[in-house]
Design an enzyme around this catalytic site. Sequence first.
Site, PDB file in Angstrom:
ATOM      1  N   LYS A 182       0.761  -1.242  -0.053  1.00  0.00           N
ATOM      2  CA  LYS A 182       0.041  -0.032   0.058  1.00  0.00           C
ATOM      3  C   LYS A 182       0.702   1.144  -0.096  1.00  0.00           C
ATOM      4  O   LYS A 182       1.522   1.514   0.857  1.00  0.00           O
ATOM      5  CB  LYS A 182      -0.818   0.205   1.250  1.00  0.00           C
ATOM      6  CG  LYS A 182      -1.918   1.171   1.068  1.00  0.00           C
ATOM      7  CD  LYS A 182      -2.787   1.463   2.389  1.00  0.00           C
ATOM      8  CE  LYS A 182      -1.984   2.519   3.103  1.00  0.00           C
ATOM      9  NZ  LYS A 182      -1.896   3.976   2.230  1.00  0.00           N
ATOM     10  N   GLY A 234       7.506   4.922   8.210  1.00  0.00           N
ATOM     11  CA  GLY A 234       6.347   5.932   8.328  1.00  0.00           C
ATOM     12  C   GLY A 234       6.526   6.371   9.848  1.00  0.00           C
ATOM     13  O   GLY A 234       7.889   6.288  10.353  1.00  0.00           O
ATOM     14  N   SER A 235       5.453   7.064  10.573  1.00  0.00           N
ATOM     15  CA  SER A 235       5.660   8.023  11.593  1.00  0.00           C
ATOM     16  C   SER A 235       5.830   6.823  12.984  1.00  0.00           C
ATOM     17  O   SER A 235       5.098   5.770  12.878  1.00  0.00           O
ATOM     18  CB  SER A 235       4.428   8.671  11.891  1.00  0.00           C
ATOM     19  OG  SER A 235       3.381   8.013  12.012  1.00  0.00           O
ATOM     20  N   THR A 236       6.532   7.437  13.721  1.00  0.00           N
ATOM     21  CA  THR A 236       6.505   6.525  15.083  1.00  0.00           C
ATOM     22  C   THR A 236       4.968   6.216  15.704  1.00  0.00           C
ATOM     23  O   THR A 236       4.824   5.208  16.047  1.00  0.00           O
ATOM     24  CB  THR A 236       7.379   7.174  16.096  1.00  0.00           C
ATOM     25  OG1 THR A 236       8.824   7.213  15.485  1.00  0.00           O
ATOM     26  CG2 THR A 236       7.313   6.537  17.412  1.00  0.00           C
ATOM     27  N   GLU A 237       4.155   7.251  15.503  1.00  0.00           N
ATOM     28  CA  GLU A 237       2.852   7.041  16.156  1.00  0.00           C
ATOM     29  C   GLU A 237       2.249   5.972  15.600  1.00  0.00           C
ATOM     30  O   GLU A 237       1.680   4.878  16.053  1.00  0.00           O
ATOM     31  CB  GLU A 237       2.065   8.217  15.915  1.00  0.00           C
ATOM     32  CG  GLU A 237       0.519   8.149  16.516  1.00  0.00           C
ATOM     33  CD  GLU A 237      -0.233   9.506  16.123  1.00  0.00           C
ATOM     34  OE1 GLU A 237      -1.207   9.752  16.581  1.00  0.00           O
ATOM     35  OE2 GLU A 237       0.357  10.325  15.474  1.00  0.00           O
ATOM     36  N   GLY A 239       3.461   3.447  13.846  1.00  0.00           N
ATOM     37  CA  GLY A 239       4.323   2.448  13.822  1.00  0.00           C
ATOM     38  C   GLY A 239       3.972   1.557  15.306  1.00  0.00           C
ATOM     39  O   GLY A 239       3.907   0.447  15.374  1.00  0.00           O
ATOM     40  N   GLU A 256      10.398   0.907  10.267  1.00  0.00           N
ATOM     41  CA  GLU A 256      11.529   1.854  10.074  1.00  0.00           C
ATOM     42  C   GLU A 256      10.805   3.276  10.219  1.00  0.00           C
ATOM     43  O   GLU A 256       9.850   3.866   9.485  1.00  0.00           O
ATOM     44  CB  GLU A 256      12.174   2.005   8.665  1.00  0.00           C
ATOM     45  CG  GLU A 256      13.279   2.659   8.728  1.00  0.00           C
ATOM     46  CD  GLU A 256      13.156   3.934   8.013  1.00  0.00           C
ATOM     47  OE1 GLU A 256      13.132   5.153   8.944  1.00  0.00           O
ATOM     48  OE2 GLU A 256      12.944   4.252   6.740  1.00  0.00           O
ATOM     49  N   CYS A 290      13.354  10.577   7.323  1.00  0.00           N
ATOM     50  CA  CYS A 290      13.536  10.217   8.596  1.00  0.00           C
ATOM     51  C   CYS A 290      14.841  10.160   9.091  1.00  0.00           C
ATOM     52  O   CYS A 290      14.642  10.581  10.088  1.00  0.00           O
ATOM     53  CB  CYS A 290      12.903   8.700   8.666  1.00  0.00           C
ATOM     54  SG  CYS A 290      13.762   7.784   7.109  1.00  0.00           S
ATOM     55  N   GLU A 387      10.037  15.555  15.704  1.00  0.00           N
ATOM     56  CA  GLU A 387      10.589  15.369  14.202  1.00  0.00           C
ATOM     57  C   GLU A 387       9.659  16.234  13.560  1.00  0.00           C
ATOM     58  O   GLU A 387       8.469  16.101  13.425  1.00  0.00           O
ATOM     59  CB  GLU A 387      10.350  13.936  13.780  1.00  0.00           C
ATOM     60  CG  GLU A 387      10.656  13.768  12.355  1.00  0.00           C
ATOM     61  CD  GLU A 387      10.785  12.319  11.987  1.00  0.00           C
ATOM     62  OE1 GLU A 387      11.473  11.922  10.996  1.00  0.00           O
ATOM     63  OE2 GLU A 387       9.497  11.616  12.218  1.00  0.00           O
TER      64      GLU A 387
END
Length: 476
Positions: A182, A234-237, A239, A256, A290, A387
């Site tokens: 996706k 993508g974003s830590t949130e 993830g 990542e 990133c 970030e």
Amino acid sequence: MTFAYAPAPESRSVVDIAPSYGLFINGEFTEAADGKVFKTISPSSEEVLSEVAQATAEDVDRAVKSARKAFESWSALPGSERAKYLFRIARIIQERSRELAVLESLDNGKPIRESRDADLPLVAAHFFYYAGWADKLAHAGYGPDPRPLGVAGQVIPWNFPLLMLAWKIAPALAAGNTVVLKPAETTPLSALFFADICRQAGLPKGVVNIITGDGATGAELVGHPGIDKVAFTGSTEVGKAIARTVAGTSKKVTLELGGKAANIVFDDAPIDQAVEGIVNGIFFNQGHVCCAGSRLLVQESVQDELLDALKRRMRTLRVGDPLDKNTDVGAINSAEQLARIRTLAEAGEAEGAERWAPDCELPGSGFWFAPTLFTGVTQAHRIAREEIFGPVLSVLTFRTPEEAVAKANNTPYGLSAGIWTEKGSRILWMANRLRAGVVWSNTFNKFDPTSPFGGYKESGYGREGGRHGLEAYLDV
């Protein structure tokens, strides 16, 4: 007398964008089950480029079942046969590189020089590299007879759409897995063009499936019981949400995520070279990286000299049309991302940091943010902790190597770092103490398919690239 650059736009005529695109399932383009679509726009002009299908849970299920069926025959192929397909894909990417570079700059907003000279060569290189591994898996260090996992569900971001696709699809196919991928909602087009490349290469139906949609589509894919491996950038949130979703299941996961990299400049560093590395570290791809060097740690004794040189260099950066070959800084990817950058920049000013940006005339339409740096930043500032994912640099100072290490590691992230010094012993001393997955010395943002990439702490876990990138797609 000041010389100006004449416009040097790349032609859009090399790309034929269809008015609408469906989902790529089992080797064919098909409409979403409920017929819903969304628009993808060019961030530099807000022009609608195309309409794209919005995948539903039913569509995700169809794609996963297609990949599961294809896995039986694909995984049974000798590695040398899988390699032929990967080599063919790599060659087609090279042949269509100009077309794909223009498409990427249109849909993403990044300068054509970057998509043409950085992204596309690396995309082809990853497929070439993993094609070479396909018949050598027994020698990768993961046992004498490593087996593929099955179906890989892959979710990629909008900052390097085609490159992140290559990072994930190439090792998955080399190892004998099949894929449902996706792309990001704001940059779906290059993945859909890649679907056509798969058909052009004669890849068996169902080996690669591309489903487009928003975060809900990604969540359906990650949570699908037919997925054996989840790969996310993508974003830590997001993830963290994925980690919660797969907890308690047998799915293998690589994440990542975000970063807040320290670019550390010592007093013996070559200033001009360091300035180029700093500019490349934070303003490459508008800071949508990133591993961007968004925190500059400079030794106090050379702070003034370095900042003077850096500001001179920033005044020469050209912001504008991504398709102009002279452009250094393109458009911010979306209105949502631009709003976040502005919010954090305003927080930096409100918390007492000093903001500076060169005189810069921004285009009247699209999403734009001038290259910006903040001085007088402390580790308590939001701009030093969060970030930003934009062209904003925070400058901090240090006196000793020990202080530099302490400040660099004082972050929840651990993806990358840079060291600038003439002393090889200092580079090794620092690198051993920096809690970062990638440490560059006297350079920044250098990538190679043979080298593993990944982070620690809230920057995720697992590695992509190199021999290490195969492990996540093998049952070991």
